[in-house]
Write a protein that holds these residues in place. Structure first.
Motif, short mmCIF file in Angstrom:
data_model
loop_
_atom_site.label_atom_id
_atom_site.label_comp_id
_atom_site.label_asym_id
_atom_site.label_seq_id
_atom_site.Cartn_x
_atom_site.Cartn_y
_atom_site.Cartn_z
N GLU A 164 19.56 -1.93 12.04
CA GLU A 164 18.19 -1.81 12.53
C GLU A 164 17.17 -2.44 11.57
N ASN A 165 16.06 -2.87 12.14
CA ASN A 165 14.99 -3.47 11.35
C ASN A 165 14.52 -2.53 10.24
N GLN A 166 14.09 -3.14 9.14
CA GLN A 166 13.45 -2.41 8.05
C GLN A 166 12.11 -3.09 7.78
N PRO A 167 11.07 -2.70 8.50
CA PRO A 167 9.76 -3.35 8.32
C PRO A 167 9.26 -3.22 6.89
N GLU A 168 8.54 -4.22 6.44
CA GLU A 168 7.95 -4.17 5.12
C GLU A 168 6.91 -3.05 5.04
N GLU A 169 6.84 -2.36 3.91
CA GLU A 169 5.92 -1.24 3.76
C GLU A 169 4.46 -1.69 3.76
N ASP A 170 4.22 -2.91 3.30
CA ASP A 170 2.85 -3.37 3.15
C ASP A 170 2.59 -4.58 4.04
N PRO A 171 1.47 -4.58 4.77
CA PRO A 171 1.16 -5.71 5.64
C PRO A 171 0.68 -6.95 4.90
N SER A 172 0.32 -6.81 3.61
CA SER A 172 -0.19 -7.96 2.86
C SER A 172 0.09 -7.77 1.37
N VAL A 173 -0.10 -8.84 0.62
CA VAL A 173 0.08 -8.77 -0.83
C VAL A 173 -0.95 -7.83 -1.45
N LEU A 174 -2.18 -7.88 -0.96
CA LEU A 174 -3.22 -7.00 -1.49
C LEU A 174 -2.87 -5.53 -1.27
N ALA A 175 -2.30 -5.22 -0.10
CA ALA A 175 -1.90 -3.84 0.18
C ALA A 175 -0.78 -3.41 -0.75
N ARG A 176 0.14 -4.33 -1.04
CA ARG A 176 1.24 -3.99 -1.94
C ARG A 176 0.73 -3.71 -3.35
N LEU A 177 -0.21 -4.52 -3.83
CA LEU A 177 -0.77 -4.31 -5.16
C LEU A 177 -1.60 -3.03 -5.22
N HIS A 178 -2.27 -2.69 -4.12
CA HIS A 178 -3.04 -1.44 -4.08
C HIS A 178 -2.10 -0.24 -4.15
N ARG A 179 -0.97 -0.32 -3.45
CA ARG A 179 0.00 0.78 -3.51
C ARG A 179 0.62 0.88 -4.90
N LEU A 180 0.83 -0.26 -5.56
CA LEU A 180 1.32 -0.25 -6.94
C LEU A 180 0.33 0.47 -7.85
N GLN A 181 -0.95 0.21 -7.66
CA GLN A 181 -1.97 0.87 -8.48
C GLN A 181 -1.98 2.38 -8.24
N GLU A 182 -1.83 2.80 -7.00
CA GLU A 182 -1.78 4.23 -6.70
C GLU A 182 -0.57 4.88 -7.36
N HIS A 183 0.57 4.19 -7.34
CA HIS A 183 1.78 4.70 -7.99
C HIS A 183 1.55 4.83 -9.49
N TYR A 184 0.95 3.82 -10.09
CA TYR A 184 0.74 3.82 -11.55
C TYR A 184 -0.16 4.97 -11.97
N GLU A 185 -1.21 5.23 -11.20
CA GLU A 185 -2.15 6.28 -11.57
C GLU A 185 -1.52 7.67 -11.53
N VAL A 186 -0.48 7.84 -10.73
CA VAL A 186 0.17 9.15 -10.60
C VAL A 186 1.45 9.24 -11.45
N HIS A 187 2.26 8.17 -11.44
CA HIS A 187 3.59 8.23 -12.04
C HIS A 187 3.80 7.27 -13.22
N GLY A 188 2.81 6.45 -13.54
CA GLY A 188 2.99 5.48 -14.62
C GLY A 188 3.68 4.22 -14.13
N MET A 189 4.25 3.47 -15.05
CA MET A 189 4.85 2.17 -14.76
C MET A 189 5.91 2.26 -13.66
N ARG A 190 5.83 1.35 -12.73
CA ARG A 190 6.84 1.30 -11.67
C ARG A 190 8.11 0.66 -12.20
N ARG A 191 9.25 1.19 -11.80
CA ARG A 191 10.57 0.66 -12.16
C ARG A 191 11.21 0.03 -10.93
#
Length: 266
Positions: A43-70
C-alpha cells in the motif's frame, strides 16, 4: 593467484606481480546477484510533508521538544554482471533516497532503524512466504555521518566550526544483504538498483550524499557470487572467466510503476 592465471594465458608477456598491498583492509564483503531477490509492492505510504518548508517546520518542532533529530538510512548492496548496485527508492519520478527515515525520540538507534527499514521494504500479509521473508536486517558499519547545522536543506559531512547544536544527524549504514530476501516497496515509490558508476560524481542527479557512496564503499573488497553460490569475481583481481560478457550494467526498476522497464544509462 588463481585469479591471475587465466589472464596470463592471454598474453605472450606475463604480468608483473606487485608485492602484497592488502594491509589493514576491512573484511571482504560477499555480494549476491540481483536475481536472488524477490520484489513486490504494498500500500501507498504518502509523504508526511506536502513541501520542503513543511518538512523543515516539523524538524524545528521536533528539535524544540526532543533535541537533535536522528536519522538512519541503509546502503543495500547487491551485484549485476559483477558490478555493485545500490538499492534505493525513487519518489515522484524525481527524488531519490535510501531506505530508512528518522527515529522516534524514544527509540533505540538500531531497533528504530530496523523498524524504519521494515516500514519501507518488508512484505506484508501473505503476499510472500518462505525463505527471506522475515529475515532480520544485518546492520553493518557506519559509512558516513551527515549533519544539518540549521533548519535548512543543506547537510554537511562535518559539523561547521561555528555550530554547537546541530539540528539533525543522518547516519548511513552498510546493510549486508543475505543470500535471498523478499522486499516490497510502497506503490507510490519505485525501488531501483543503481550501479556505482552511475552514482559516482553525479551530484546533479543524485545529490552529494548519494553520489558519495562509491567513495564510501571503496574501502571494501568484494566477492561476487552467482545464483549457485559460486564466487565468479573478486575485487581486486577481476573475474574467473565468467564476467559480464560485455554487457554494461544499468539502472533497473525493481518494483513500483514501470518495473518492467530498464532505465538505460547514457
Amino acid at each position: 593467484m588463481s585469479t591471475i592465471a587465466p589472464q596470463a594465458t592471454q598474453s605472450s608477456k606475463p604480468p608483473i606481480l606487485p608485492a602484497s598491498f592488502c594491509a589493514n583492509q576491512p573484511k571482504t564483503i560477499r555480494l549476491y546477484p540481483l536475481s536472488n531477490y524477490t520484489f513486490g509492492t504494498k500500500e501507498n505510504q504518502p509523504e508526511e510533508d506536502p513541501s520542503v518548508l513543511a518538512r523543515l517546520h516539523r524538524l524545528q518542532e521536533h528539535y524544540e521538544v526532543h533535541g537533535m533529530r536522528r536519522t538512519c538510512e541503509g546502503v543495500l548492496v547487491c551485484h549485476e554482471h559483477s558490478h555493485p548496485h545500490i538499492l534505493m527508492l525513487q519518489i515522484a519520478n524525481a527524488f531519490f533516497k535510501l531506505p530508512g527515515d528518522y527515529l522516534h525520540h524514544n527509540e533505540g538507534e538500531l531497533e528504530g532503524f530496523k523498524n524504519r527499514l521494515n516500514e519501507r521494504l518488508a512484505p506484508v500479509g501473505s503476499q510472500f512466504s518462505g525463505e527471506g521473508v522475515n529475515d532480520e536486517w544485518e546492520i553493518g558499519d557506519t559509512l558516513a555521518q551527515w549533519w544539518r547545522p540549521n533548519f535548512e536543506t543543506f547537510m554537511y559531512p562535518f559539523i561547521p566550526a561555528h555550530v554547537t547544536r546541530p539540528k539533525e544527524c543522518k547516519k548511513l549504514y552498510f546493510i549486508q544483504l543475505p543470500r535471498t530476501k523478499v522486499l516490497s516497496v510502497p506503490k507510490n515509490m519505485k525501488l531501483l538498483a543503481v550501479p556505482l558508476f552511475e552514482l559516482y560524481d553525479n551530484t546533479a542527479r543524485y545529490g552529494p550524499q548519494l553520489s558519495a557512496i562509491p567513495h564510501l564503499l571503496s574501502r571494501y573488497n568484494f566477492e561476487f557470487v552467482d545464483e549457485n553460490g559460486n564466487v565468479v569475481a573478486v575485487t581486486p583481481g577481476g573475474d574467473f572467466g565468467q564476467g559480464s560478457g560485455g554487457e554494461v550494467p544499468k539502472t533497473k526498476i525493481l518494483a513500483g510503476e514501470g518495473a518492467e522497464v530498464d532505465l538505460g544509462v547514457e
